[in-house]
Design an enzyme around this catalytic site. Sequence first.
Site, PDB file in Angstrom:
ATOM      1  N   CYS A 115      40.735  12.068  21.524  1.00 14.86           N
ATOM      2  CA  CYS A 115      39.734  11.289  22.263  1.00 14.86           C
ATOM      3  C   CYS A 115      39.392  11.903  23.616  1.00 14.86           C
ATOM      4  O   CYS A 115      38.432  11.487  24.262  1.00 14.86           O
ATOM      5  CB  CYS A 115      40.224   9.861  22.462  1.00 14.86           C
ATOM      6  SG  CYS A 115      40.567   9.041  20.907  1.00 14.86           S
ATOM      7  N   HIS A 257      36.940   6.747  28.480  1.00 13.82           N
ATOM      8  CA  HIS A 257      36.960   6.789  27.011  1.00 13.82           C
ATOM      9  C   HIS A 257      37.048   5.370  26.469  1.00 13.82           C
ATOM     10  O   HIS A 257      37.914   4.591  26.841  1.00 13.82           O
ATOM     11  CB  HIS A 257      38.142   7.607  26.497  1.00 13.82           C
ATOM     12  CG  HIS A 257      38.405   7.337  25.053  1.00 13.82           C
ATOM     13  ND1 HIS A 257      37.398   7.441  24.108  1.00 13.82           N
ATOM     14  CD2 HIS A 257      39.506   6.921  24.395  1.00 13.82           C
ATOM     15  CE1 HIS A 257      37.894   7.107  22.923  1.00 13.82           C
ATOM     16  NE2 HIS A 257      39.167   6.787  23.071  1.00 13.82           N
ATOM     17  N   ASN A 287      35.169   2.549  18.902  1.00 10.05           N
ATOM     18  CA  ASN A 287      35.904   3.703  19.443  1.00 10.05           C
ATOM     19  C   ASN A 287      35.513   4.941  18.639  1.00 10.05           C
ATOM     20  O   ASN A 287      35.965   5.127  17.511  1.00 10.05           O
ATOM     21  CB  ASN A 287      37.413   3.436  19.345  1.00 10.05           C
ATOM     22  CG  ASN A 287      38.244   4.598  19.871  1.00 10.05           C
ATOM     23  OD1 ASN A 287      37.753   5.712  20.043  1.00 10.05           O
ATOM     24  ND2 ASN A 287      39.520   4.338  20.099  1.00 10.05           N
TER      25      ASN A 287
HETATM   26  O1  UT7 Z   1      41.155   6.280  21.113  1.00 11.75           O
HETATM   27  C1  UT7 Z   1      42.438   6.761  21.450  1.00 11.75           C
HETATM   28  C2  UT7 Z   1      43.086   5.833  22.369  1.00 11.75           C
HETATM   29  N1  UT7 Z   1      43.272   4.597  21.665  1.00 11.75           N
HETATM   30  C3  UT7 Z   1      43.818   3.609  22.260  1.00 11.75           C
HETATM   31  O2  UT7 Z   1      44.127   3.766  23.404  1.00 11.75           O
HETATM   32  C4  UT7 Z   1      43.994   2.348  21.475  1.00 11.75           C
HETATM   33  C5  UT7 Z   1      44.817   1.398  22.268  1.00 11.75           C
HETATM   34  N2  UT7 Z   1      45.228   0.214  21.553  1.00 11.75           N
HETATM   35  C6  UT7 Z   1      44.427  -0.838  21.331  1.00 11.75           C
HETATM   36  O3  UT7 Z   1      43.240  -0.808  21.572  1.00 11.75           O
HETATM   37  C7  UT7 Z   1      45.098  -2.104  20.859  1.00 11.75           C
HETATM   38  O4  UT7 Z   1      46.498  -1.911  20.886  1.00 11.75           O
HETATM   39  C8  UT7 Z   1      44.689  -2.580  19.439  1.00 11.75           C
HETATM   40  C9  UT7 Z   1      43.227  -3.039  19.444  1.00 11.75           C
HETATM   41  C10 UT7 Z   1      44.886  -1.467  18.440  1.00 11.75           C
HETATM   42  C11 UT7 Z   1      45.543  -3.777  19.075  1.00 11.75           C
HETATM   43  O5  UT7 Z   1      45.362  -4.802  20.047  1.00 11.75           O
HETATM   44  P1  UT7 Z   1      46.620  -5.429  20.825  1.00 11.75           P
HETATM   45  O6  UT7 Z   1      46.089  -6.453  21.712  1.00 11.75           O
HETATM   46  O7  UT7 Z   1      47.420  -4.318  21.427  1.00 11.75           O
HETATM   47  O8  UT7 Z   1      47.411  -6.116  19.657  1.00 11.75           O
HETATM   48  P2  UT7 Z   1      48.955  -5.988  19.304  1.00 11.75           P
HETATM   49  O9  UT7 Z   1      49.141  -4.843  18.371  1.00 11.75           O
HETATM   50  O10 UT7 Z   1      49.806  -6.099  20.530  1.00 11.75           O
HETATM   51  O11 UT7 Z   1      49.134  -7.325  18.524  1.00 11.75           O
HETATM   52  C12 UT7 Z   1      49.016  -8.627  19.151  1.00 11.75           C
HETATM   53  C13 UT7 Z   1      48.976  -9.668  18.045  1.00 11.75           C
HETATM   54  C14 UT7 Z   1      50.095  -9.476  17.017  1.00 11.75           C
HETATM   55  O12 UT7 Z   1      50.402 -10.745  16.510  1.00 11.75           O
HETATM   56  P3  UT7 Z   1      51.707 -11.543  17.016  1.00 11.75           P
HETATM   57  O13 UT7 Z   1      52.869 -10.626  16.753  1.00 11.75           O
HETATM   58  O14 UT7 Z   1      51.467 -11.770  18.484  1.00 11.75           O
HETATM   59  O15 UT7 Z   1      51.686 -12.786  16.199  1.00 11.75           O
HETATM   60  C15 UT7 Z   1      49.429  -8.640  15.954  1.00 11.75           C
HETATM   61  O16 UT7 Z   1      50.069  -8.806  14.705  1.00 11.75           O
HETATM   62  O17 UT7 Z   1      47.753  -9.523  17.333  1.00 11.75           O
HETATM   63  C16 UT7 Z   1      48.043  -9.218  15.948  1.00 11.75           C
HETATM   64  N3  UT7 Z   1      47.020  -8.296  15.513  1.00 11.75           N
HETATM   65  C17 UT7 Z   1      45.879  -8.694  14.972  1.00 11.75           C
HETATM   66  N4  UT7 Z   1      45.425  -9.917  14.688  1.00 11.75           N
HETATM   67  C18 UT7 Z   1      44.197 -10.013  14.134  1.00 11.75           C
HETATM   68  C19 UT7 Z   1      47.012  -6.948  15.622  1.00 11.75           C
HETATM   69  N5  UT7 Z   1      45.851  -6.468  15.130  1.00 11.75           N
HETATM   70  C20 UT7 Z   1      45.141  -7.529  14.718  1.00 11.75           C
HETATM   71  C21 UT7 Z   1      43.864  -7.693  14.154  1.00 11.75           C
HETATM   72  N6  UT7 Z   1      43.440  -8.940  13.877  1.00 11.75           N
HETATM   73  N7  UT7 Z   1      43.062  -6.640  13.877  1.00 11.75           N
END
Ligand code: UT7
Length: 337
Positions: A115, A257, A287
């Site tokens: 990225c 980014h 993204n």
């Molecule tokens: O391009 C290169 C650089 N990329 C990045 O820097 C990406 C960075 N990461 C992100 O943008 C985020 O981490 C994501 C969008 C990938 C995920 O979002 P998040 O807020 O970090 O979610 P998380 O993985 O911490 O999960 C929080 C909660 C979890 O549920 P519990 O354990 O709190 O019940 C996940 O299971 O959200 C849940 N979850 C989702 N729920 C609905 C994770 N993904 C999803 C989803 N839909 N797509």
Amino acid sequence: MASCLASVVAGVGSFLPPRVVRNGDPPLSGLDTTEDWIRTRTGIERRHWVEPGTSTGDLAVEAGRAALRSAGDPVVDLVVLATTTPDHHSPGTAPWVAARLGLGTVPAFDIAAACSGFTYGMAVGDAWIRSGSAECVLVLAAETLSTITDPTDRGTAVVFADGAGAAVLRGGDSGEPGAVQAVLLGSDGTRKDLAVVNAGGSRHPDPEGAAALADRCLRMRGPDMFAHAVRRMTEVSRLLLARLEWPVDSVGAFIGHQANQRILDKVADLVGVPATSRFANIRDVGNTSSASIPLVMDDLVKTGTVPCGARTLLTAFGGGAVWGAIGLTWPDLKPAV
Ligand code: UT7
């Protein structure tokens, strides 16, 4: 500051494949997620994905053509293409794109910096120009991330998207609008686990195509990646501003980014970028990895939003891990007709 030889942005362009996938459209509608979750946790409402058969090179050709037109179709003597999704493992995609653009036998090569690819590509173009090795460089950043995304993985399928952006750099003077003022890059290969395609490379070849879908696709440690992206983009942005002696409130355009709107907000808050200087279009494009910064730049040129000469800060973070920042002044560009 005394003026000196610099690379100057002489044109920008971008291209998005026509297929639009909204948060509630298939295949996202089949995942254990909601339109609301995607919008509020990432800032994304829609993204563009290619149809089968359309490659990264195809998108790069369109973006490159637009950027060259915006620069007045100059003679180009280097083409660099940043991508995570080349048309083939080998050869590189850049020579084919250069040929399709009618640029003859110009040197052309790919850059693999995830990225951060656009910042790395700009760094290469800037260095070639300042060393006298090139007078005009086409910097392309193009991705078809949908081709390496597991459509059943809600952690990546909702964020990754396809698109291409490009900038033309020419030799000029550091006092001109569009001049690159400073470049900072970094990497930390101990964190290659943050986002990786496990199978298909020389470490884990997959000649039979027998690897599981998950191993053939990009796996991302989302929350870890989030934390590192915030930390590195904040650090490198602060360093760049210090090197340039630019007070943060003098920055007229901040383009980070577009991994996640929450990451962009956090970095801009920590660095202290004024709210009116923050620009993004992640809501409409998702993204797009290396293409995300030039996609925003091209939108801003088309809308005439940023004043010519405004201090501009670009920063990126990606898998590898790799990061970068570029300081430039906003170019004097009119939207292509
Ligand atoms: O391009 C290169 C650089 N990329 C990045 O820097 C990406 C960075 N990461 C992100 O943008 C985020 O981490 C994501 C969008 C990938 C995920 O979002 P998040 O807020 O970090 O979610 P998380 O993985 O911490 O999960 C929080 C909660 C979890 O549920 P519990 O354990 O709190 O019940 C996940 O299971 O959200 C849940 N979850 C989702 N729920 C609905 C994770 N993904 C999803 C989803 N839909 N797509």
